[in-house]
Design a protein around this motif. Structure first.
Motif, PDB file in Angstrom:
ATOM      1  N   GLY A   1       0.775  -1.227   0.000  1.00 16.34           N
ATOM      2  CA  GLY A   1       0.000   0.000   0.000  1.00 16.34           C
ATOM      3  C   GLY A   1       0.803   1.272   0.000  1.00 16.34           C
ATOM      4  O   GLY A   1       0.273   2.345   0.303  1.00 16.34           O
ATOM      5  N   ARG A   2       2.066   1.191  -0.355  1.00 14.62           N
ATOM      6  CA  ARG A   2       2.874   2.412  -0.394  1.00 14.62           C
ATOM      7  C   ARG A   2       2.683   3.135  -1.723  1.00 14.62           C
ATOM      8  O   ARG A   2       2.202   2.578  -2.696  1.00 14.62           O
ATOM      9  N   GLY A   3       3.120   4.378  -1.775  1.00 10.61           N
ATOM     10  CA  GLY A   3       3.009   5.173  -2.981  1.00 10.61           C
ATOM     11  C   GLY A   3       3.160   6.637  -2.647  1.00 10.61           C
ATOM     12  O   GLY A   3       3.470   7.005  -1.516  1.00 10.61           O
ATOM     13  N   GLY A   4       2.962   7.474  -3.658  1.00  7.34           N
ATOM     14  CA  GLY A   4       3.087   8.908  -3.444  1.00  7.34           C
ATOM     15  C   GLY A   4       4.476   9.411  -3.753  1.00  7.34           C
ATOM     16  O   GLY A   4       5.269   8.755  -4.432  1.00  7.34           O
ATOM     17  N   ASN A   5       4.788  10.592  -3.240  1.00  2.00           N
ATOM     18  CA  ASN A   5       6.074  11.232  -3.493  1.00  2.00           C
ATOM     19  C   ASN A   5       7.044  10.995  -2.346  1.00  2.00           C
ATOM     20  O   ASN A   5       6.666  10.508  -1.276  1.00  2.00           O
ATOM     21  N   LEU A   6       8.293  11.358  -2.577  1.00  2.00           N
ATOM     22  CA  LEU A   6       9.305  11.199  -1.532  1.00  2.00           C
ATOM     23  C   LEU A   6       9.047  12.170  -0.384  1.00  2.00           C
ATOM     24  O   LEU A   6       8.676  13.330  -0.615  1.00  2.00           O
ATOM     25  N   PRO A   7       9.262  11.729   0.850  1.00  3.98           N
ATOM     26  CA  PRO A   7       9.117  12.649   1.982  1.00  3.98           C
ATOM     27  C   PRO A   7      10.248  13.678   1.968  1.00  3.98           C
ATOM     28  O   PRO A   7      11.362  13.397   1.502  1.00  3.98           O
ATOM     29  N   ALA A   8       9.976  14.862   2.490  1.00  6.02           N
ATOM     30  CA  ALA A   8      10.997  15.911   2.576  1.00  6.02           C
ATOM     31  C   ALA A   8      11.799  15.822   3.871  1.00  6.02           C
ATOM     32  O   ALA A   8      12.702  16.621   4.103  1.00  6.02           O
ATOM     33  N   THR A   9      11.492  14.829   4.684  1.00  7.85           N
ATOM     34  CA  THR A   9      12.123  14.691   5.996  1.00  7.85           C
ATOM     35  C   THR A   9      13.629  14.468   5.880  1.00  7.85           C
ATOM     36  O   THR A   9      14.100  13.740   4.998  1.00  7.85           O
ATOM     37  N   ARG A  10      14.379  15.081   6.775  1.00  4.41           N
ATOM     38  CA  ARG A  10      15.809  14.804   6.947  1.00  4.41           C
ATOM     39  C   ARG A  10      16.019  14.251   8.354  1.00  4.41           C
ATOM     40  O   ARG A  10      15.449  14.772   9.313  1.00  4.41           O
ATOM     41  N   LEU A  11      16.808  13.203   8.447  1.00  6.57           N
ATOM     42  CA  LEU A  11      17.152  12.626   9.741  1.00  6.57           C
ATOM     43  C   LEU A  11      18.629  12.869  10.018  1.00  6.57           C
ATOM     44  O   LEU A  11      19.460  12.827   9.101  1.00  6.57           O
TER      45      LEU A  11
ATOM     46  N   ALA B   1       8.655   0.171  -1.083  1.00  2.00           N
ATOM     47  CA  ALA B   1       8.839  -0.826  -0.022  1.00  2.00           C
ATOM     48  C   ALA B   1      10.310  -1.196   0.095  1.00  2.00           C
ATOM     49  O   ALA B   1      10.958  -1.521  -0.909  1.00  2.00           O
ATOM     50  N   LEU B   2      10.840  -1.128   1.299  1.00  5.92           N
ATOM     51  CA  LEU B   2      12.250  -1.430   1.527  1.00  5.92           C
ATOM     52  C   LEU B   2      12.624  -2.874   1.176  1.00  5.92           C
ATOM     53  O   LEU B   2      13.657  -3.093   0.530  1.00  5.92           O
ATOM     54  N   PRO B   3      11.848  -3.894   1.577  1.00  6.23           N
ATOM     55  CA  PRO B   3      12.233  -5.262   1.238  1.00  6.23           C
ATOM     56  C   PRO B   3      12.329  -5.459  -0.283  1.00  6.23           C
ATOM     57  O   PRO B   3      11.408  -5.117  -1.033  1.00  6.23           O
ATOM     58  N   GLY B   4      13.448  -5.968  -0.727  1.00 11.37           N
ATOM     59  CA  GLY B   4      13.638  -6.201  -2.153  1.00 11.37           C
ATOM     60  C   GLY B   4      14.281  -5.059  -2.902  1.00 11.37           C
ATOM     61  O   GLY B   4      14.642  -5.215  -4.079  1.00 11.37           O
ATOM     62  N   LEU B   5      14.450  -3.875  -2.281  1.00  5.64           N
ATOM     63  CA  LEU B   5      15.170  -2.794  -2.942  1.00  5.64           C
ATOM     64  C   LEU B   5      16.594  -3.247  -3.248  1.00  5.64           C
ATOM     65  O   LEU B   5      17.249  -3.875  -2.420  1.00  5.64           O
ATOM     66  N   VAL B   6      17.087  -2.913  -4.428  1.00  2.74           N
ATOM     67  CA  VAL B   6      18.419  -3.340  -4.867  1.00  2.74           C
ATOM     68  C   VAL B   6      19.310  -2.112  -5.028  1.00  2.74           C
ATOM     69  O   VAL B   6      18.943  -1.150  -5.726  1.00  2.74           O
TER      70      VAL B   6
ATOM     71  N   ARG C   1      13.991   1.507 -16.544  1.00  2.82           N
ATOM     72  CA  ARG C   1      13.381   0.522 -17.448  1.00  2.82           C
ATOM     73  C   ARG C   1      12.812  -0.681 -16.706  1.00  2.82           C
ATOM     74  O   ARG C   1      11.916  -1.359 -17.200  1.00  2.82           O
ATOM     75  N   SER C   2      13.326  -0.939 -15.484  1.00  7.63           N
ATOM     76  CA  SER C   2      12.842  -2.080 -14.701  1.00  7.63           C
ATOM     77  C   SER C   2      11.938  -1.667 -13.549  1.00  7.63           C
ATOM     78  O   SER C   2      11.534  -2.520 -12.760  1.00  7.63           O
ATOM     79  N   GLY C   3      11.667  -0.369 -13.424  1.00  4.34           N
ATOM     80  CA  GLY C   3      10.830   0.088 -12.313  1.00  4.34           C
ATOM     81  C   GLY C   3      11.091   1.545 -11.993  1.00  4.34           C
ATOM     82  O   GLY C   3      10.913   2.422 -12.833  1.00  4.34           O
ATOM     83  N   ALA C   4      11.535   1.810 -10.775  1.00  5.92           N
ATOM     84  CA  ALA C   4      11.814   3.181 -10.343  1.00  5.92           C
ATOM     85  C   ALA C   4      13.020   3.176  -9.418  1.00  5.92           C
ATOM     86  O   ALA C   4      13.280   2.184  -8.727  1.00  5.92           O
TER      87      ALA C   4
ATOM     88  N   ALA D   1       8.121  -0.961  -9.729  1.00  5.55           N
ATOM     89  CA  ALA D   1       7.506   0.246  -9.179  1.00  5.55           C
ATOM     90  C   ALA D   1       7.340   1.289 -10.285  1.00  5.55           C
ATOM     91  O   ALA D   1       7.959   1.207 -11.348  1.00  5.55           O
ATOM     92  N   THR D   2       6.513   2.281 -10.017  1.00  7.07           N
ATOM     93  CA  THR D   2       6.252   3.338 -10.988  1.00  7.07           C
ATOM     94  C   THR D   2       6.618   4.690 -10.388  1.00  7.07           C
ATOM     95  O   THR D   2       6.146   5.032  -9.296  1.00  7.07           O
ATOM     96  N   ALA D   3       7.451   5.430 -11.094  1.00  4.79           N
ATOM     97  CA  ALA D   3       7.818   6.773 -10.647  1.00  4.79           C
ATOM     98  C   ALA D   3       6.680   7.744 -10.949  1.00  4.79           C
ATOM     99  O   ALA D   3       5.856   7.494 -11.827  1.00  4.79           O
TER     100      ALA D   3
END
Length: 284
Positions: free
Chosen positions: A26-36, A88-93, A124-127, A154-156
């Motif tokens: 259920g994730r989606g949307g734009n990148l958060p502007a948060t800085r940690l 989603a973090l799991p599976g990010l390469v 070409r393979s996602g985002a 994923a879709t950008a």
């Protein structure tokens, strides 16, 4: 610039990966502007010695090129595991890593670390998305990092730029051969905190579509830089692209060429010639 949150201690990595797995849908949307950020971070000599040992690095009184990434990575995972993060973090390469060392960093210096996400791009393979980090001491920036992660399928957002994950190198010649053992992922996880399941065992890797556990890209990069210890500029820029997964166990060949005061390098399968990493090192 978005909201800046300063954490008092490093987040617990296993808990972050568990949270990311539970909230992957259920994730989606734009990148958060948060800085940690964290301030006044000290380097644990025992932890650094363990990292050096696993990566084949010599003990020294300055930090290895890749070590500040280890300090920034828990903050980056905290950012990516939050529900506000669109992928989603799991599976990010991890597909590309860029580092600038602006000056040597003493192992006894207190460091301020800040991370953020930017450049949500179409691939070409996602985002892809870039996780950026800046390390400062006494108000002086001394290190920068940019890690590009690919989310397959994923879709950008509409109008997103095209991702660039390529690094071009010249002709290189074999310089060393390594046997990478089947526990390399678990050993690096132990010294880096990167407990992504794709690196830990064949069983957990298969859950994310890999036939066997794969080596961490940052371990491959650190191991390649270790082979050039004593021959690198003090202030340098490293740019590497991670290619085909390095399945564990494997035997690989490091090939290098000295160029322009720096180096071109490649890590390839010793058996098939499959490329795992290509990169450039340049003085800055």
């Amino acid at each position: 610039m978005g909201e800046r949150t300063v954490l008092e201690s490093a987040p617990a990595m296993p808990a972050l990966f568990a949270r990311a797995a539970l909230t992957a849908r259920g994730r989606g949307g734009n990148l958060p502007a948060t800085r940690l950020a964290r301030t006044g971070v000290g380097v644990d000599p025992a932890a650094l010695a363990g990292y050096d040992r696993v990566c084949g690095l010599p003990l020294a009184d300055v930090l290895p090129t890749t070590y500040p990434h280890v300090l920034a990575f828990p903050l980056q995972v905290a950012l990516m595991s939050d529900r506000s993060f669109p992928l989603a973090l799991p599976g990010l390469v991890h597909v590309r890593n860029r580092i600038e060392v602006l000056r040597p960093i003493g192992t006894d210096e207190a460091l301020d670390v800040e991370v953020w996400a930017e450049r949500f791009a179409a691939h070409r393979s996602g985002a892809t998305v870039d996780l950026c980090a800046s390390v400062s001491t006494g108000g002086e920036e001394v290190w920068r990092g940019r890690s590009t992660y690919l989310a397959r399928g994923a879709t950008a957002p509409g109008g997103a730029p095209e991702s660039d994950t390529r690094v071009a190198i010249g002709d290189v010649r074999p310089a060393a051969t390594w046997r990478v053992p089947d526990d390399a992922g678990r050993r690096y996880a132990g010294v880096s905190g990167d407990v992504n399941p794709i690196h830990l065992s064949g069983l957990t890797a298969k859950a994310f579509g890999f036939k066997r556990a794969i080596a961490h890209g940052m371990w491959v990069e650190a191991r390649a830089l270790a082979a050039l210890s004593g021959r690198l500029p003090e202030a340098l820029a490293v740019d590497v692209a991670f290619q085909k997964p390095l399945f564990l166990p494997s035997t690989v060949t490091l090939s290098t060429a000295e160029t322009g005061g720096g180096w071109d390098l490649a890590v390839r399968s010793a058996e098939s010639g499959t490329g795992h990493l290509v990169g450039t090192i340049r003085p800055v």
